[in-house]
Scaffold this motif. Structure first.
Motif, PDB file in Angstrom:
ATOM      1  N   LEU A 148      -6.858  13.627  -4.807  1.00 42.80           N
ATOM      2  CA  LEU A 148      -6.697  15.010  -5.181  1.00 42.80           C
ATOM      3  C   LEU A 148      -5.254  15.516  -5.062  1.00 42.80           C
ATOM      4  O   LEU A 148      -4.601  16.223  -5.779  1.00 42.80           O
ATOM      5  N   ALA A 149      -4.542  15.068  -3.653  1.00 49.01           N
ATOM      6  CA  ALA A 149      -3.149  15.533  -3.451  1.00 49.01           C
ATOM      7  C   ALA A 149      -1.953  14.985  -4.352  1.00 49.01           C
ATOM      8  O   ALA A 149      -1.156  15.741  -4.854  1.00 49.01           O
ATOM      9  N   LEU A 181      -6.009  15.246   7.098  1.00 52.62           N
ATOM     10  CA  LEU A 181      -6.011  14.073   7.761  1.00 52.62           C
ATOM     11  C   LEU A 181      -6.726  14.614   9.291  1.00 52.62           C
ATOM     12  O   LEU A 181      -6.166  15.741   9.722  1.00 52.62           O
ATOM     13  N   THR A 237       2.904   4.786   6.672  1.00 47.76           N
ATOM     14  CA  THR A 237       1.861   4.251   6.075  1.00 47.76           C
ATOM     15  C   THR A 237       2.217   3.715   4.548  1.00 47.76           C
ATOM     16  O   THR A 237       1.495   3.226   3.697  1.00 47.76           O
ATOM     17  N   GLY A 238       3.234   4.064   4.172  1.00 53.07           N
ATOM     18  CA  GLY A 238       3.761   4.005   2.752  1.00 53.07           C
ATOM     19  C   GLY A 238       3.379   4.784   1.598  1.00 53.07           C
ATOM     20  O   GLY A 238       3.655   4.841   0.568  1.00 53.07           O
ATOM     21  N   ARG A 240       0.697  -1.047   0.071  1.00 57.07           N
ATOM     22  CA  ARG A 240      -0.032   0.031  -0.118  1.00 57.07           C
ATOM     23  C   ARG A 240       0.776   1.339  -0.061  1.00 57.07           C
ATOM     24  O   ARG A 240       1.764   1.472   0.575  1.00 57.07           O
ATOM     25  N   ALA A 241       0.410   2.277  -0.713  1.00 55.49           N
ATOM     26  CA  ALA A 241       1.161   3.621  -0.831  1.00 55.49           C
ATOM     27  C   ALA A 241       0.222   4.788  -0.689  1.00 55.49           C
ATOM     28  O   ALA A 241       0.002   5.407  -1.339  1.00 55.49           O
ATOM     29  N   ILE A 242      -0.463   4.622   0.419  1.00 51.46           N
ATOM     30  CA  ILE A 242      -1.454   5.589   0.835  1.00 51.46           C
ATOM     31  C   ILE A 242      -1.474   5.677   2.314  1.00 51.46           C
ATOM     32  O   ILE A 242      -1.495   4.754   3.271  1.00 51.46           O
ATOM     33  N   HIS A 243      -1.784   6.997   2.593  1.00 44.92           N
ATOM     34  CA  HIS A 243      -1.908   7.358   3.983  1.00 44.92           C
ATOM     35  C   HIS A 243      -3.300   7.049   4.752  1.00 44.92           C
ATOM     36  O   HIS A 243      -4.315   7.194   4.056  1.00 44.92           O
ATOM     37  N   THR A 244      -3.405   5.864   5.604  1.00 47.63           N
ATOM     38  CA  THR A 244      -4.586   5.140   5.865  1.00 47.63           C
ATOM     39  C   THR A 244      -5.577   6.348   6.599  1.00 47.63           C
ATOM     40  O   THR A 244      -6.670   5.759   6.540  1.00 47.63           O
ATOM     41  N   GLY A 245      -5.242   7.426   7.057  1.00 43.54           N
ATOM     42  CA  GLY A 245      -6.099   8.340   7.562  1.00 43.54           C
ATOM     43  C   GLY A 245      -7.057   9.311   6.574  1.00 43.54           C
ATOM     44  O   GLY A 245      -7.670  10.002   7.064  1.00 43.54           O
ATOM     45  N   ARG A 246      -6.433   9.232   5.223  1.00 36.36           N
ATOM     46  CA  ARG A 246      -6.909  10.104   4.283  1.00 36.36           C
ATOM     47  C   ARG A 246      -7.997   9.468   3.563  1.00 36.36           C
ATOM     48  O   ARG A 246      -7.873   8.298   3.222  1.00 36.36           O
ATOM     49  N   ARG A 294     -12.293   7.049   5.027  1.00 34.11           N
ATOM     50  CA  ARG A 294     -11.037   7.009   5.207  1.00 34.11           C
ATOM     51  C   ARG A 294     -10.554   5.384   4.484  1.00 34.11           C
ATOM     52  O   ARG A 294     -10.997   4.396   4.640  1.00 34.11           O
ATOM     53  N   ASN A 337      -9.433  12.705  -1.023  1.00 32.15           N
ATOM     54  CA  ASN A 337      -8.388  13.353  -1.097  1.00 32.15           C
ATOM     55  C   ASN A 337      -7.096  12.991  -1.333  1.00 32.15           C
ATOM     56  O   ASN A 337      -5.892  13.954  -1.639  1.00 32.15           O
ATOM     57  N   HIS A 338      -6.821  11.579  -1.316  1.00 29.88           N
ATOM     58  CA  HIS A 338      -5.443  11.227  -1.426  1.00 29.88           C
ATOM     59  C   HIS A 338      -5.266  11.263  -3.111  1.00 29.88           C
ATOM     60  O   HIS A 338      -4.074  11.731  -3.485  1.00 29.88           O
TER      61      HIS A 338
END
Lengths: 318, 279
Positions: free
Chosen positions: A98-99, B38, B109-110, A85-91, A127, A95-96
Motif C-alpha cells: 500500500l505504501a 509499524l 531492513t533494506g 530483501r527490500a521490505i521493512h520486517t515490521g510491516r 508481519r 501495508n508495504h
C-alpha cells in the motif's frame, strides 16, 4: 526501436574492488533476457545501477531512454525484485505494498489484486519479518508487478525456493512473456534461465562474456564436444581414428569417447575398415557445460591479464 | 476473490491498471501509511504522549503531597508552568529515538531500496518523512502538554500556585514545548539519514543532546559558560521553560531559532548524503 534497458560502458568500483568493468549491453523489448554469471560477477550491482540505487563510477544506464532517476512514474515503467530483501520486517505485506502504491497514486484495489496474484492472500496482514524465503520472493514479485509495468527485472527469483516455488516462478515468467512484457532475469544457474530466456547476457568478473541467443550459445559450446561410440572392436577403431587433433578416451570396456572429429566422419571410417558399431552418439553439451566453458574462459582471460595471481580466484571456481 | 491462486495469469492485461505518477502529495500519503503501520512507531508515540501528559502531573502530585517538607527556597522558586511541561524530559527521548528510527529502520531492513525505487529523486521521501513526523509530533505533543499543564494547575490550586494560560510565559512554554519536541524530531531524522544506522544514529543523538552538556560541565567555568548557551539542547529548551537556573542562556526565541538551525544543518547534510550515496 528503443531498447528497454540500455547499459552503456558502465563501470562500478567500490574502493579498489571493480564490481562492474566497462559493461555494455541492451535489453530488447518483448522478450525474456537472461543475465547470467557466477556469484560475484556483478549482476546485482548492475541491476542496482539500472534501478538508480547505485550510481555508476563511469558510463550511463537508461530505462526507456531515460535515466531511472528521471522517470516520472518508475513503478509503471519498470518493476523490480532485488535479491536482497527490500521490505521493512515490521510491516505487513499489505501495508508495504500500500505504501509503495500510494507514491504513485495506485488504488488499493490493485494492491489486493497483486497479493491475490502471487498467492499471499492468507498472510497479507502478517508481519513480513516472519515470512519464509518463498513468501518473501512472492512479495518481491508482487511489488514488481504493482505498477503493471511493461518491463520486469528479477534478481535471482528462484534462489532458495522449494521445487513448488521454482515451478511457480517458471509459470509466472512464461505468463509475463506471453503478455509481451520485457523480462530481465538474473541467475547463476544456466539451467534455470534456459527454460525461459530467449536471449542471454553472460558476465564474469564484471565483464561482458557473451551477448547472444540461447540457441547460439549451445551450438557454440557443442562444437568441440564428444562423440560416444560403442563397438566390440575398440582397438581397431582407435587405430583408425588416430590422427592429429583427435583424442580418444575409454572409461568403460567397448565404449570410446572421441573428441575432435564429427560423428559422420567416425561412421565413414568405421565403414571403410568394416568395424561394427553398436552405438554412435554425438554428445550435445549441456547448458551448464556451455556456461562453465564460457565463464572458464573469463578466468583464463584474467589469468593472462594478470600473470602472477597472488591468490586463486575462488569465486570463479564456484 | 475470483482471481486468487491463478498462477498462470498475470494481473489485468497490460495498460488496464490505472496509471499514476510520483508527486510530493502522493509521497506524503505513503509516508503517513509507513509511520502508522509499524508497531514500534505506535508504541514510541504512545510512550511520548503518556510521558508528556503524565510525568508533570505525577511530579506535581508528589510535590504537593509533601509541600510542607520542601525547604523554603524550593517553595519560593516553585513554578507550576515548568512543572506543567515537565514531561518533556522523558518525551524527548522517545521522540528522538523514533526520529532516528524513521529513517535508519529503512536502511537496516533494506526498505530504503523499495522507497527509492518508487521515488528515485529521493528527496521527496526525506521531505515527506519530515513533514509527516513533524505534524504528528506537534499535534500529539501540543495536546499532551495542554493536558499536562491543566492537570498540574488543578493539582497545585490548593496551594495557590496555579497559573492560567494567559499568565506571562505560560502559553509560550506550552506551545514551545511542542515546538521544541517537533524540531528535536526533525533533528533526529537528519541524524538518522546521515548515519543510516540505528545504533549509531541513536548514539549520536544521545551524544549531541545529553552527553555534550556533561562534557562542557567539566571544562573551566569561563569556557563552559561561553559554550553552554549554544549547545543544541540548551538553545532549544529555552522556548520550553519559564524560569532559568541562571542568566547564562539565550533569549527563548533566539535559542529556538538556533536549535532550528542545528536541525536544518542535520537535515541538509542528510539530504546531500541521500543524493550522493548508493542506497
Amino acid at each position: 526501436m528503443v531498447d528497454m534497458i540500455d547499459v552503456d560502458h558502465v563501470s562500478k568500483r567500490y574502493g579498489e574492488k571493480v564490481a562492474v568493468d566497462d559493461l555494455t549491453f541492451a535489453v530488447q523489448p518483448g522478450i525474456v533476457t537472461g543475465f547470467l554469471g557466477p556469484n560475484g560477477a556483478g549482476k546485482s550491482t548492475t541491476m542496482r545501477m539500472i534501478l538508480g540505487l547505485d550510481a555508476p563510477t563511469s558510463g550511463t544506464v537508461t530505462v526507456n531512454g531515460k535515466a531511472y532517476r528521471d522517470l516520472a512514474a518508475p513503478l509503471h515503467e519498470i518493476g523490480a525484485m532485488l535479491e536482497a530483501r527490500a521490505i521493512h520486517t515490521g510491516r505487513s505485506a499489505y501495508n508495504h505494498l500500500l505504501a509503495m502504491a500510494q507514491t504513485h497514486g495506485i488504488p488499493r484495489s490493485r494492491v489486493t489484486e497483486v497479493i491475490d496474484l502471487v498467492g499471499l492472500t492468507d498472510v497479507a496482514r502478517k508481519r513480513a519479518g516472519g515470512f519464509s524465503l518463498g513468501m518473501g520472493q512472492r512479495l518481491g514479485i508482487a511489488s514488481a508487478l504493482l505498477g503493471d509495468p511493461a518491463t520486469v527485472i528479477l534478481d535471482e527469483p528462484a534462489n532458495g525456493l522449494d521445487p513448488e516455488g521454482i515451478l511457480w516462478i517458471r509459470n509466472l515468467l512464461k505468463s509475463l512473456a506471453a503478455d509481451g512484457r520485457t523480462v530481465f532475469l538474473s541467475s547463476h544457474l544456466m539451467s534455470e534461465i534456459a527454460l525461459t530466456a530467449e536471449h542471454l547476457i553472460v558476465v564474469g568478473k564484471g565483464r561482458l562474456i557473451a551477448d547472444t541467443s540461447v540457441s547460439e550459445i549451445v551450438a557454440q559450446a557443442s562444437e568441440n564436444s564428444a562423440v560416444r561410440v560403442r563397438t566390440p572392436d575398440a582397438t581397431a577403431l582407435r587405430d583408425a581414428l588416430a590422427a592429429d587433433g583427435v583424442s580418444v578416451r575409454s572409461d568403460e570396456r567397448g565404449v570410446l569417447e572421441v573428441h575432435g572429429v564429427s560423428s559422420e566422419r567416425i561412421g565413414e571410417l568405421a565403414a571403410e575398415q568394416a568395424i561394427v558399431l553398436h552405438e554412435l552418439t554425438p554428445q550435445t553439451a549441456s547448458l551448464e557445460e556451455a556456461f562453465m566453458r564460457l565463464t572458464g574462459d573469463s578466468v583464463e582471460y584474467h589469468a593472462a591479464a594478470f600473470p602472477t595471481p597472488v591468490t586463486p580466484d575462488l569465486e570463479q571456481v564456484a | 476473490m475470483s482471481t486468487a491462486v491463478a498462477t498462470d495469469r498475470t494481473a489485468a492485461a497490460p495498460k488496464a491498471a490505472p496509471r499514476g505518477r510520483v508527486t510530493q502529495a502522493n509521497v506524503l500519503r505513503s509516508e503517513w501509511t509507513k509511520l502508522w503501520t509499524l508497531r514500534s512507531t505506535r508504541w514510541s508515540l504512545l510512550a511520548a504522549v503518556v510521558a508528556m501528559a503524565g510525568l508533570g502531573i505525577l511530579i506535581a502530585a508528589v510535590q504537593m503531597g509533601r509541600w510542607t517538607h520542601l525547604d523554603p527556597h524550593e517553595r519560593a522558586v516553585y513554578d507550576s508552568i515548568d512543572t506543567g511541561v515537565g514531561g518533556y524530559h522523558l518525551a524527548q527521548l522517545a521522540i528522538g529515538v523514533l526520529g532516528v528510527l524513521v529513517i535508519s529502520g529503512e536502511y537496516s531492513t533494506g526498505m530504503i531500496r523499495s522507497s527509492f525505487m518508487a521515488v528515485p529523486k529521493r528527496l521527496p521521501v526525506l521531505w515527506a518523512k519530515i513533514g509527516v513526523f513533524a505534524a504528528v509530533t506537534f499535534v500529539l505533543m501540543l495536546i499532551a502538554s495542554l493536558v499536562s499543564f491543566f492537570g498540574v494547575q488543578a493539582i497545585v490550586t490548593g496551594h495557590h500556585l496555579n497559573h492560567s494560560l494567559g499568565d506571562p510565559h505560560a502559553l509560550r512554554v506550552v506551545v514551545g514545548t511542542a515546538l521544541f519536541l517537533t524540531v528535536l524530531g526533525i533533528l533526529s531524522i537528519g541524524i538518522g539519514g546521515l548515519v543510516r544506522n540505528t545504533a549509531g544514529g541513536i548514539a549520536l543523538f544521545v551524544f549531541l543532546l545529553f552527553v555534550l552538556p556533561g562534557i562542557t560541565a567539566i571544562l573551566p567555568a569561563s569556557i563552559a559558560d561561553s559554550i553552554n548557551p549554544y549547545l543544541p539542547l540548551n538553545a532549544g529548551f529555552t522556548v520550553a521553560t519559564s524560569t532559568f537556573e541562571n542568566g547564562n542562556h539565550l533569549a527563548p526565541w533566539a535559542g529556538f531559532a538556533l536549535f532550528c538551525g542545528y536541525a536544518a544543518l542535520a537535515v541538509g547534510a542528510a539530504a546531500i548524503g541521500l543524493l550522493r550515496r548508493d542506497a
